[in-house]
Structures are given as C-alpha cells and as structure tokens.
Design an enzyme around this catalytic site. Sequence first.
Site, PDB file in Angstrom:
ATOM      1  N   ARG A   1      23.421  47.196   0.213  1.00 14.72           N
ATOM      2  CA  ARG A   1      24.321  48.131   0.898  1.00 14.72           C
ATOM      3  C   ARG A   1      24.464  49.436   0.115  1.00 14.72           C
ATOM      4  O   ARG A   1      24.641  50.497   0.714  1.00 14.72           O
ATOM      5  CB  ARG A   1      25.691  47.497   1.125  1.00 14.72           C
ATOM      6  CG  ARG A   1      25.718  46.629   2.378  1.00 14.72           C
ATOM      7  CD  ARG A   1      27.110  46.114   2.662  1.00 14.72           C
ATOM      8  NE  ARG A   1      27.177  45.551   3.997  1.00 14.72           N
ATOM      9  CZ  ARG A   1      27.971  44.553   4.351  1.00 14.72           C
ATOM     10  NH1 ARG A   1      28.774  44.006   3.460  1.00 14.72           N
ATOM     11  NH2 ARG A   1      27.973  44.110   5.593  1.00 14.72           N
TER      12      ARG A   1
ATOM     13  N   GLY B   1      26.048  41.669   5.663  1.00 14.30           N
ATOM     14  CA  GLY B   1      25.904  41.847   4.229  1.00 14.30           C
ATOM     15  C   GLY B   1      25.281  40.633   3.570  1.00 14.30           C
ATOM     16  O   GLY B   1      24.329  40.734   2.796  1.00 14.30           O
TER      17      GLY B   1
HETATM   18  N1  ADP Z   1      28.851  25.510   5.951  1.00 13.72           N
HETATM   19  C1  ADP Z   1      29.416  26.538   5.311  1.00 13.72           C
HETATM   20  N2  ADP Z   1      30.627  26.425   4.728  1.00 13.72           N
HETATM   21  C2  ADP Z   1      31.199  27.449   4.078  1.00 13.72           C
HETATM   22  N3  ADP Z   1      30.631  28.674   3.936  1.00 13.72           N
HETATM   23  C3  ADP Z   1      29.425  28.840   4.498  1.00 13.72           C
HETATM   24  C4  ADP Z   1      28.763  27.815   5.212  1.00 13.72           C
HETATM   25  N4  ADP Z   1      27.578  28.303   5.648  1.00 13.72           N
HETATM   26  C5  ADP Z   1      27.497  29.570   5.221  1.00 13.72           C
HETATM   27  N5  ADP Z   1      28.600  29.918   4.525  1.00 13.72           N
HETATM   28  C6  ADP Z   1      28.881  31.201   3.818  1.00 13.72           C
HETATM   29  O1  ADP Z   1      28.936  32.257   4.737  1.00 13.72           O
HETATM   30  C7  ADP Z   1      28.922  33.445   3.967  1.00 13.72           C
HETATM   31  C8  ADP Z   1      28.445  34.609   4.797  1.00 13.72           C
HETATM   32  O2  ADP Z   1      29.204  34.708   5.990  1.00 13.72           O
HETATM   33  P1  ADP Z   1      29.432  36.088   6.772  1.00 13.72           P
HETATM   34  O3  ADP Z   1      30.199  37.030   5.912  1.00 13.72           O
HETATM   35  O4  ADP Z   1      30.011  35.716   8.097  1.00 13.72           O
HETATM   36  O5  ADP Z   1      27.929  36.633   6.960  1.00 13.72           O
HETATM   37  P2  ADP Z   1      27.381  38.129   6.961  1.00 13.72           P
HETATM   38  O6  ADP Z   1      27.906  38.827   5.729  1.00 13.72           O
HETATM   39  O7  ADP Z   1      25.905  37.990   6.968  1.00 13.72           O
HETATM   40  O8  ADP Z   1      27.920  38.743   8.224  1.00 13.72           O
HETATM   41  C9  ADP Z   1      28.029  33.149   2.787  1.00 13.72           C
HETATM   42  O9  ADP Z   1      28.689  33.535   1.604  1.00 13.72           O
HETATM   43  C10 ADP Z   1      27.804  31.624   2.861  1.00 13.72           C
HETATM   44  O10 ADP Z   1      27.958  30.982   1.616  1.00 13.72           O
HETATM   45  O1  X15 Z   2      30.855  42.565   5.027  1.00 13.83           O
HETATM   46  C1  X15 Z   2      31.160  43.105   6.092  1.00 13.83           C
HETATM   47  O2  X15 Z   2      30.902  42.579   7.313  1.00 13.83           O
HETATM   48  P1  X15 Z   2      29.828  41.397   7.648  1.00 13.83           P
HETATM   49  O3  X15 Z   2      30.097  40.209   6.725  1.00 13.83           O
HETATM   50  O4  X15 Z   2      30.128  41.059   9.082  1.00 13.83           O
HETATM   51  O5  X15 Z   2      28.466  41.954   7.473  1.00 13.83           O
HETATM   52  C2  X15 Z   2      31.792  44.479   6.140  1.00 13.83           C
HETATM   53  O6  X15 Z   2      31.856  45.071   4.857  1.00 13.83           O
HETATM   54  C3  X15 Z   2      33.173  44.405   6.778  1.00 13.83           C
HETATM   55  O7  X15 Z   2      34.008  43.604   5.983  1.00 13.83           O
HETATM   56  P2  X15 Z   2      35.238  42.818   6.662  1.00 13.83           P
HETATM   57  O8  X15 Z   2      34.656  41.749   7.583  1.00 13.83           O
HETATM   58  O9  X15 Z   2      36.027  42.228   5.507  1.00 13.83           O
HETATM   59  O10 X15 Z   2      36.040  43.837   7.448  1.00 13.83           O
END
Ligand code: ADP
Ligand code: X15
Length: 395
Positions: free
Chosen positions: A34, A352
């Site tokens: 990022r 992210g």
């Molecule tokens: N079964 C699970 N239980 C708890 N955490 C999980 C599980 N599967 C994935 N995760 C966690 O989800 C996190 C990412 O979720 P999220 O922020 O929604 O994704 P992104 O940032 O790609 O949008 C990772 O840190 C991962 O460790």
């Molecule tokens: O990590 C983010 O979103 P994402 O996990 O959905 O990719 C953005 O920085 C937004 O963070 P937030 O979901 O705490 O508002």
Amino acid sequence: MRTIDDLDVAGRRVLVRSDLNVPLEDGRITDDGRIRAALPTIEALRARGAKVVVCAHLGRPKGQVRPELSLAPVAGRLGSLLGADVALAGDVAGDSARATVDGLAGGDVALLENLRFEPGETSKDDAERGAFAARLADLADLYVGDGFGAVHRRHASVFDVPALLPHAAGGLVVAEVEVLRRLTERVERPYAVVLGGSKVSDKLGVIDSLLGKADRILVGGGMVFTFLKAQGHEVGKSLLEPDQLGTVREYLRRAEETGVEFVLPVDIVAAAAFAADAEHEAVPAAAIPADRIGLDIGPESGKLFASRLAGTRTVFWNGPMGVFEMEPYAHGTRAVAQGLIDSGAFTVVGGGDSAAAVRRLGFDESSFSHISTGGGASLEYLEGATLPGLQALED
Ligand SMILES: Nc1ncnc2c1ncn2[C@@H]1O[C@H](COP(=O)(O)OP(=O)(O)O)[C@@H](O)[C@H]1O
Ligand SMILES: O=C(OP(=O)(O)O)[C@H](O)COP(=O)(O)O
C-alpha cells in the site's frame, strides 16, 4: 473527477489522503504494497513543488492514542522508498502537525499521525466529524483523495475535508476505478466472486447485491462459519456473526431460487488455539469439534474451490481463505490464488491482506490481471454503492 493535473500545486500545501494501512508484526511492516501504491501521486506532487502533507489511518484504534499503532514505521518506509526525509508529526492535527507543516518547503513531504487517534475521524456525528475535518483542512490549501482502500468510509479525512478545500482524485484512485468499472459494465461470464477474510460483519452485506450479479460465490476464511452455523452445524470457537444467521439463511435460499451457485468448504483446518504451533487437523466442515477453532479451509476444499474457478471468465477475490500469516493455515489461500491463475480468467484480487497474502505466498503479481489496494472498497464499488470518498471528489 478532477485529477492532480488540474491543480496548481507549486508552493502550496497539499493534503493527500492515502491508505497506508499496512500489516505489522511486532512493530515491523510485513508488506509495504500500500505504501508503494501511494508513491506515484506523492512523487508527482513533489516534482511539481507542492508541500505534501500525507494523512492516513493504521488499524482501528477507535479514537484513542495507541502507541503501537503510530505511523512511525510507515513514515520510515515511505521516506526510504521516496529517498527523502518524511517528517512525522507528533499528533494528527494539533500543535505538532501545525509546526511540521509550517516547516515544509516546496517538494518536502510530511506525514500526520494516525487519523484514527482522533475520535472525530470516524464519528457518526456529523458535527463532531465536521469539527475535526475543519482542523485538518486548516493545515492545507488543497486536497487530494488517493486512499482507495478507504473510499467506502464516511470518515472526516475521506468525506468531509474535500468539501472544505479545492480537491482532486489522486492517480491511484483513478487507476483503481478504471479497472473496477470494467467489472460493473462489461463483465464476461461465468463470473465468480471469492469471499473470505475476517471483516465478516462489514462484508456479508455485499452478498445481497452479488446474488444478482455473480454466477458463483465461493466462501472461505472467517466468513464461512456463519454459513456453516446457518446450515445447522457446530462451528466450535470459530469466528461467528450470530446476528447474521437469518440473513445468511436468506442468502442461501435466494441463491437456490435464482440459480446462483454457493460454494462452501467441505473440510476445515480446526486448531486447538489461534497459534501456529497449536495442534490442528482437517475435519469435515459439518463436524468441527466444539473446542476447536477453524483457521483455514481444508485440502479437499482447496481442490473444490480451484475446480469451481476453472472455466470462469472473470473472478473477483477478497479475503484470505485462512490465517495465511501462519504457515499451517496458508494452504487454502495458496490453493485459491493458484486457482485464479489457472482459470485463465480476468482476475482481480482486492484487499490489503489479500494482496499481501499473494505476495507473501510467493506469487508473481503479474499473474493476476489487477491487484487492488481496497477490499471493502472494491466490494462496495462492485455492489454499485455510492462510495463517500468518490462522491466527495466528484463535486
Ligand atoms: N478462519 C479465520 N479465522 C480468523 N481470521 C481469519 C480466518 N481466515 C482468514 N482470517 C484473517 O483475515 C484477515 C484478512 O481479512 P480482511 O481484512 O477482511 O481481508 P482484506 O484485507 O484482504 O480485505 C487476515 O489477517 C487473516 O488472518
Ligand atoms: O484495510 C482496509 O480495508 P480492507 O481490509 O477491506 O482492504 C482499509 O485500510 C480500510 O480499513 P477499515 O476496514 O478499518 O476501514
């Protein structure tokens, strides 16, 4: 939307809202994707003689100063990537921020402290948010919205500040919107969406609109347990949104009615604790022991998911399939990443942690059509929602 080319920035203070919400382990940045994505806009503004004031959030400190969520490591990495000093203000919009900004010359870059140390940033109260936005706006002459990963948040730095200053969209926001528009305007079918991750309550809602758009919805990660529970299965100590069980049952019913295929894991890696060295084994998804926590989709599910991605023409994926940060629970995410690549479809990975996961697991970024910095933001864009941070830049 105006772009930064439409702004006269030389010698002026430009507040740039970036998304620098990077994963940290023991205070160290584990993936700087990022920060790298934010560079082109910052570099372009510097080159044109702007005094660049970057602002961003890190984690969810909920209006409290939490030293472990200071942007200090980010300032350091941003400086080394830019090859220039980046002054980190000691606060968000107080005396230290003011002094830091006052000390900038044209071409310099400063970073304000974590926006979410201030309750006004995320407040649902318009007046409280507005008051904080006014303090931020006071630090600058112009505003550039470039934090694509946060454009779905109606937060002061995303939504309210652009109403107070002449503004434009940064290069990252422009580029992200261009790719995602393709998925809303002329999607090639079959179109599959893969959902996982841990921000379950944030992201379950998008399924409502995806049911009218996608042909297949594959669910893994922390999101899956609310589905398994809704089907009447034990989920042990796994992540669960009990309030959403009715909604999920309704999604499953509607999917059957409309012919959308829901693909759920058939096995789960269940562990004795949330730890890399915990005892763990793959168990049937319908038989998670009550004292276990599901931390990945199992090997059979990895194969199943890859097989349901084969033959698709478009895939959007947000959310790791398991806790990929710990090697014993990375298999499902690896299998899905490989499934996207093998599908030959137009593939977009958003989020992210999802983007960090494909890099950390050794995949070449160029194997995917697009890696988006926003997970929730891109999902809401695909849903057709009005995104506050984009709406604010349009005016
Ligand atoms: N079964 C699970 N239980 C708890 N955490 C999980 C599980 N599967 C994935 N995760 C966690 O989800 C996190 C990412 O979720 P999220 O922020 O929604 O994704 P992104 O940032 O790609 O949008 C990772 O840190 C991962 O460790
Ligand atoms: O990590 C983010 O979103 P994402 O996990 O959905 O990719 C953005 O920085 C937004 O963070 P937030 O979901 O705490 O508002």
